[in-house]
Design a protein around this motif. Structure first.
Motif: not given
Length: 292
Positions: A8-9, A55-59, A83-86, A130-131
């Motif tokens: 997420g952001l 696991l936190v995965m982001d930009i 699963e993906i938690l956004f 996010k989709e």
């Protein structure tokens, strides 16, 4: 082995969420590189067979956006339960959080000089992710303790959760819409109990308010239409392995009509479905109570 990928952001509360997962008992790792994910899971799947992983995965990982579609596809093919938690939040809230922590947004480099521009760019880059997220939490109205409690509520006893969590949010349009809702329904067209002196101090959770609204044909028709829509929609969410469906129902102040509709609708759905969990949040029900 259950795997939750938190993304997420920046500034939306990923670090707070990860700490909550750790407190629950998950193996929790921040800023995990996408290129190591498959190898990591293959290495630990025997030793962590009964362990949950967050696991936190982001930009911050420069390969994440480019490579996550193929990696996630491989996870599914190998049978991993993930699963993906956004996590999301309004721009003004994220700006305030960055100003309070005095941290630098990871995209504030090169041509991007302002924090607002960086947030908008990140929101654009994460749009596709996010989709496909299984769950989306808008943390705009959460402090760190409330977000921690939300993670606990959703994941602490996940084995007890059923196939789908149906989350109703009652809200007042005067306080803003809940951006985490997948669908919004406006019930301001219904007769307003606020203008009935005996009902004004009560809330939509009270039987008197519910009975008042059920006396009107428009209430009955709306409940019938919305119930029919959800009966059509829910199987598609279950088929896609979506864990969380959020429905926002709003009236003017969020105290009378929207909570009443949620009470009526949730009771009817609970009688029909044994394989979903219904959660009710009345976000604005206690606001402006001094004026009642």
């Amino acid at each position: 082995m259950n795997i939750v990928i938190i993304t997420g952001l920046s500034g939306s509360g990923k670090s707070t969420s990860l700490k909550a997962f750790e407190d629950i008992g998950y193996l929790s790792i921040d800023n995990f590189p996408i290129r190591l994910l498959l190898q990591f899971l293959e290495e630990v799947k025997e030793s962590l067979e009964d362990k949950n992983i967050a696991l936190v995965m982001d930009i911050r990982d420069k390969y994440f956006l480019k490579e996550y579609p193929e990696v996630f596809k491989s996870l599914k093919e190998k049978g991993y339960n993930f699963e993906i938690l956004f996590l999301d939040a309004r721009n003004d809230v994220i700006i305030t959080r960055f100003n309070q922590t005095r941290r630098i947004h990871p995209l504030m480099k090169g041509k991007i000089k302002s924090l607002e521009e960086a947030i908008e760019k990140e929101r654009e880059l994460l749009g596709d992710l996010k989709e496909i997220a299984n769950s989306i939490i808008d943390t705009s109205n959460f402090n760190v303790h409330q977000l921690r409690n939300e993670i606990f509520r959703l994941y602490k006893e996940r084995e007890a959760h059923k196939n789908l969590i149906l989350h109703f949010i009652g809200f007042g349009y005067k306080y803003g819409i809940p951006y985490e809702a997948s669908f919004l329904f406006d019930v301001r067209f219904l007769p307003n109990p606020y203008f009935i002196p005996s009902l004004k101090p009560l809330s939509g959770k009270d039987k008197e308010v519910i009975d008042y609204l059920l006396n009107f044909s428009e209430t009955l028709k709306f409940i019938e239409y919305l119930e029919s829509f959800l009966e059509w929609l829910i199987p598609f969410y279950c088929k896609e392995n979506r864990k969380y469906l959020t429905i926002g129902i709003g009236c003017t102040g969020g105290r009378h009509r929207s909570p009443a509709i949620i009470e009526i609708l949730s009771q009817r759905l609970e009688e029909k479905y044994s394989d979903i969990e219904i959660v009710k949040t009345y976000r604005d029900i206690e606001k402006d109570v001094s004026h009642l």
